[in-house]
Structure formats: C-alpha cells, structure tokens
Design a protein around this motif. Structure first.
Motif, PDB file in Angstrom:
ATOM      1  N   THR A 148       0.934  -1.167  -0.148  1.00 49.26           N
ATOM      2  CA  THR A 148       0.062  -0.019  -0.140  1.00 49.26           C
ATOM      3  C   THR A 148       0.780   1.064  -0.009  1.00 49.26           C
ATOM      4  OG1 THR A 148      -0.112   0.309   2.428  1.00 49.26           O
ATOM      5  CG2 THR A 148      -1.651  -1.404   1.141  1.00 49.26           C
ATOM      6  N   ASN A 224      -7.093  -1.614   0.400  1.00 54.89           N
ATOM      7  CA  ASN A 224      -5.998  -0.728   0.723  1.00 54.89           C
ATOM      8  C   ASN A 224      -5.955  -0.845   2.404  1.00 54.89           C
ATOM      9  OD1 ASN A 224      -7.785   1.189   1.741  1.00 54.89           O
ATOM     10  ND2 ASN A 224      -8.216   1.960  -0.442  1.00 54.89           N
ATOM     11  N   GLU A 225      -5.232   0.129   3.067  1.00 55.11           N
ATOM     12  CA  GLU A 225      -4.830   0.166   4.396  1.00 55.11           C
ATOM     13  C   GLU A 225      -5.846   0.940   5.046  1.00 55.11           C
ATOM     14  OE1 GLU A 225      -2.089   3.530   2.990  1.00 55.11           O
ATOM     15  OE2 GLU A 225      -2.836   1.775   2.074  1.00 55.11           O
ATOM     16  N   TYR A 247      -2.105  -5.428   8.748  1.00 50.65           N
ATOM     17  CA  TYR A 247      -1.302  -4.492   8.091  1.00 50.65           C
ATOM     18  C   TYR A 247      -0.064  -4.078   8.906  1.00 50.65           C
ATOM     19  CZ  TYR A 247      -0.042   0.278   6.642  1.00 50.65           C
ATOM     20  OH  TYR A 247       0.345   1.353   5.908  1.00 50.65           O
TER      21      TYR A 247
END
Length: 287
Positions: A148, A224-225, A247
């Motif tokens: 990311t 995504n994050e 993450y």
C-alpha cells in the motif's frame, strides 16, 4: 551426515532471489537453481532476464555452493500445474535422493533457516531408506498480500506450507501424499504483493493459473490500508480460506521480519503444532 540441499526456481520474478537465497545460504550444503533453457514460463510465455543477475550470483556465492541447472521445463501438452510439478521433480532428482530436498520459491524468505535445519535433523533417520519412509516437512507462511502507500497488507494468520521432503513423489507442485511433520518455523511469502502489472503476469503464468477465481483481482485492486477491515475472503482460489487481512506499517522486509518474530499473534502454539503432528502420525499409522 546427510546433506541439506536447497532448490530454487528461476522465472519472471528472479530478482527476488536476491532476498530468498541469502537467508538459506549459510545453512545449505548445496543450492540448485532450476532455469528454463529458453526463459519460458509454465504457460509458454517468454520472460526477459537481465544477465547482470548472474554477476550478482557469482559475487554472492563466496563458498561456491550454487549450481545452475538448465533444462526444458515447458511442455506444451501439460497444464501449468503439471509443468510446475514436473520441474520440481526434475530439480529434486538433480539435488539427489538421500539428502534433505528443500524447495524454496523466489518470493519466500525464511526468518530462521538454521532453526528449520535443526528441526529437520531430528528426522534424519527418514533419509536412510527414503522410498519406504516418505515424509514431508512443513513450516508456516506469513503471506504478504499487497503493498500500500505506507506498508503491506498480509493474511492475518500463519498458513501451513510444505518445504522439504526425503522423497520427491510430488503430485501437486511440491506437495506429495506422504505424512506431514509440522515444524515451528515462519517464512515470509511475498506471494501477491507486487505491482499490478507484475501480479497480472504472474496470474497468467504460474501453476495456479486455471484455479484463480474471477473475483480475485477486483478485490485485490480494491483493498487498501483504510478499508481492509471492512472486506473479507481474499484467497485467490477459495476466497474464504483467507478470511481477513492485517497491516504492517512498513515496506521494509527486514523490519517486517522483526515484527513477525516479536508478534504473539503470529506465533504457532505448541498445542496446535502437537495436535497437527499427532493427527498426521495417527492417520498414517492406520494406513
């Protein structure tokens, strides 16, 4: 003493070997790199190679452990996974039955290969008559899913993976139908964490090409994050096998290795390991 032989496959992501070979170099007696003589993937597509890689390899190989094994690893009449399995079989024959046959992909990075070898040595007696005492040795992947803006998404729990055998009767990539012994070892697997272009090329050329589910790439592009906690089911074949992501707030592989080593969540519990090994022992005892 029986030898520790490690094999690698050289393909379109060969540059990652610069990260996967160093962690195993000291612990290996010999390292073999299988290269298709025509630089062809299992799907029959060509890939480009910067020959300076071999300059790096020669400079890195200070103990003269590394051997290049070139052959034709693309047979048009075979599927991708059949070509995959065939190449691994030929590579292991080159490595020599009677030794520990360890296969590591270019995007797999051992956290502690010396510990893995120490665990293997407990089972050296399986090398005395390998054809009659077939065994597989497993470690656990931490699967890096996607880069990311600031870090890397990864599958939130370790996944079992086969790395070694005493007898290469492979039937699906590096898997056999033999008893599995699970060891408490972690390997980072940079499986899908690459650019979109690189990932699309991999999906068209790897052994699992015909198994990838239609929804996978759209979800990979979307996550995504900021939204990964809202999404579920990320595996490229059966989505529900990878239910959730987590993450790492870094893209540095060295930092990620340290994070994994210190993580209580990503540890393999003794209870889980013992139950898996007892189950395998009992299953093959009954057989």
């Amino acid at each position: 003493m029986k030898k520790i032989h490690v094999g690698f496959l050289f393909s379109h992501d060969y540059e990652k070997l610069k990260l996967s070979i160093p962690p195993v170099y000291a612990g290996a007696d010999r390292i073999f790199i299988a290269i298709d003589e025509n630089f062809t993937t299992w799907s029959g597509n060509k890939f480009e190679v910067d020959l300076s890689f071999f300059d790096w390899l020669k400079e890195f190989d200070t103990e003269n452990k590394i051997e290049i094994y070139k052959d034709n690893f693309y047979i048009p009449s075979l599927t991708e996974i059949e070509n995959d399995t065939r190449e691994r079989h030929l590579l292991s024959l080159k490595m020599g039955i009677g030794n520990w046959l360890i296969q590591v992909d270019s995007d797999e990075y051992f956290l502690d290969f010396e510990k893995f070898i120490s665990d293997l040595r407990k089972y050296d007696h399986f090398l005395d008559n390998p054809e009659k005492n077939k065994i597989q040795i497993a470690a656990f992947w931490i699967i890096l899913y996607k880069y990311t803006e600031e870090g890397i998404l990864y599958v939130d729990m370790p996944m079992k993976a086969i790395f070694a055998t005493n007898y290469p009767n492979y039937n699906l990539a590096r898997r056999t139908s033999s008893r599995v012994i699970y060891t408490n070892n972690i390997v980072l697997h940079e499986s899908l964490s690459r650019s979109e272009e690189e990932l699309r090329f991999k999906l068209e050329n790897w052994g699992h090409k015909r198994q990838v589910n239609a929804a996978f790439i759209d979800k990979w592009l979307k996550v995504n994050e900021t939204n990964y906690k809202e999404l579920r089911d990320f595996y490229y074949i059966e989505p529900e096998r990878w239910k959730k992501l987590d993450y790492f707030p870094s893209k540095d592989i060295k930092q990620i290795k340290e994070f994994v080593k210190n993580s209580k969540v990503l540890r393999i519990s003794k209870i889980y390991l013992n139950s898996k090994n007892f189950g395998q022992w009992f299953k093959f005892l009954v057989k």
